[in-house]
Write a protein that holds these residues in place. Sequence first.
Motif, mmCIF file in Angstrom:
data_model
loop_
_atom_site.group_PDB
_atom_site.id
_atom_site.type_symbol
_atom_site.label_atom_id
_atom_site.label_comp_id
_atom_site.label_asym_id
_atom_site.label_seq_id
_atom_site.Cartn_x
_atom_site.Cartn_y
_atom_site.Cartn_z
ATOM 1 N N GLY A 28 1.866 0.468 -4.364
ATOM 2 C CA GLY A 28 0.656 -0.263 -3.987
ATOM 3 C C GLY A 28 -0.628 0.546 -4.116
ATOM 4 O O GLY A 28 -1.581 0.102 -4.770
ATOM 5 N N ARG A 78 0.837 -1.220 0.000
ATOM 6 C CA ARG A 78 0.000 0.000 0.000
ATOM 7 C C ARG A 78 0.861 1.254 0.000
ATOM 8 O O ARG A 78 0.474 2.286 0.566
ATOM 9 C CB ARG A 78 -0.924 -0.011 1.224
ATOM 10 C CG ARG A 78 -0.151 -0.168 2.528
ATOM 11 C CD ARG A 78 -1.003 -0.121 3.760
ATOM 12 N NE ARG A 78 -0.252 -0.586 4.919
ATOM 13 C CZ ARG A 78 -0.730 -0.630 6.140
ATOM 14 N NH1 ARG A 78 -1.952 -0.241 6.387
ATOM 15 N NH2 ARG A 78 0.023 -1.069 7.129
ATOM 16 N N CYS A 106 -6.712 -4.962 -0.963
ATOM 17 C CA CYS A 106 -5.306 -4.733 -0.636
ATOM 18 C C CYS A 106 -4.914 -5.612 0.551
ATOM 19 O O CYS A 106 -5.681 -5.712 1.524
ATOM 20 C CB CYS A 106 -5.133 -3.260 -0.274
ATOM 21 S SG CYS A 106 -3.602 -2.906 0.591
ATOM 22 N N GLN A 148 -3.739 0.103 -6.843
ATOM 23 C CA GLN A 148 -5.121 -0.187 -6.419
ATOM 24 C C GLN A 148 -6.105 0.758 -7.109
ATOM 25 O O GLN A 148 -7.171 0.343 -7.572
ATOM 26 C CB GLN A 148 -5.241 -0.028 -4.907
ATOM 27 C CG GLN A 148 -4.543 -1.115 -4.116
ATOM 28 C CD GLN A 148 -4.373 -0.709 -2.669
ATOM 29 O OE1 GLN A 148 -5.292 -0.208 -2.039
ATOM 30 N NE2 GLN A 148 -3.195 -0.918 -2.127
#
Length: 283
Positions: free
Chosen positions: A172, A167, A188, A176
Motif C-alpha cells: 500500500g 498502507r 489512502c 501510494q
Amino acid sequence: MTARLIDGTAAAKKIRAGLKEKVAALTASGRRAPCLAVILVGDDPASLVYVRHKEKSCDDVGLTSKTFHLRAATPESEVLALITKLNQDPEIDGILPQLPMPGHIDRVKVVSEINPAKDVDGLSFYNQGRLAWNLPALRPCTPAGVMELLKHEGIDCSGKKAVVIGRSVLVGLPVQLLLTHANATVTCVHSKTKNPEQIAKDADILVAAAGSKHLVTKEWIKPGAIVIDVGIHKNDDGKLTGDVRPDDALSLASLFTPVPGGVGPMTIAMLMVNCVQAYENRG
Ligand code: NAD
C-alpha cells in the motif's frame, strides 16, 4: 460498461522475453548469469508455491536461483547469519526472504540485514528512503508491477484521482508513493477509515491491497474507473480470487486486473527485473 481485462500474464511474458535477451547479451562473453537467493523458512503452502514460481521464472529468463529452505523452528540468528553470508558472496546478486516468516523471526531485522544493493524486493530502509525521495533504487516488486501494468495500458496517471486501499510497507505505502511521483492525486483508505467506499468511489484509479476477500463491491467503484486488484485469496472451490468482487468490477470499471493473471505475474516479472538490475549495478 463492461470492463476490459488487463492481461498481466501477457505483460509479464513480454518483460521476461526482453530480460531473456538482455541476460543472453550480458553473459555472451562468458560472464556468469545473475543469481537470486531465496530464503524460505518453514512450509507455508502458499509460500512454497510462490517460491516455485520464482525458481521457474529465473529458469525462463536465464537467471540462476538458489533456494535456502530452512525448517520452521530455525532461530532468527541463523536466518540473519545466512543473510550476512549471502551479502558477502560475490556470486549472489539478489536476496529475497520469502515473507511472511514464522512469528519468532523479526522481519524488520531480516530486511535490515540485507545489503541494499542485493535487496531485490526493495524493502530495506535505504531503498524505501530513495523511493520516498523519488531517486533511482530497487523498487518493491508488487508496487512496481502495478505501475508497469498502468504503463503497459498507456495510462497517464498525471492529474488523476487515485485511491489506494491499504498502507502496508510491502504494497500500500509504496504504491501510494509511486502514484504520487507519477503525479496522481493520491488518497489512502485503511482499516480505520470511515466510509472508505465513499472515498474509493471518487477514484479514477482504484488499487485494492487490503488483504480482504471481495471487500470492494459496486459501492466502491466509480463507473469507468481503472481497478487494480492486488489481493490474493482462495475461494471455497480452491480457485484464486482478489480483494475486488469481479462481477462488480467487470460491470462498472473501464479496466480491471483479474485474479489470477493480473498483478501476480507482474510481481515475479519485476523481481526478475530487479535481480538483473542488481547484477548490472555491481558492474
Ligand atoms: P497487509 O495485511 O499487510 O495490509 C493490509 C492493509 O489493508 C492494511 O494497511 C489495512 O489497514 C488495510 N485494510 C485491511 N482491511 C481493510 C478494510 N476493510 N478497509 C480498508 N483497508 C483495509 O497486507 P499486504 O501485505 O499489503 O497484502 C495485501 C493483499 O495483497 C493480500 O491479499 C496479499 O496476499 C496480496 N499480495 C499480493 C501480491 C501479488 O503479487 N499479487 C503481493 C503481495 C501481497
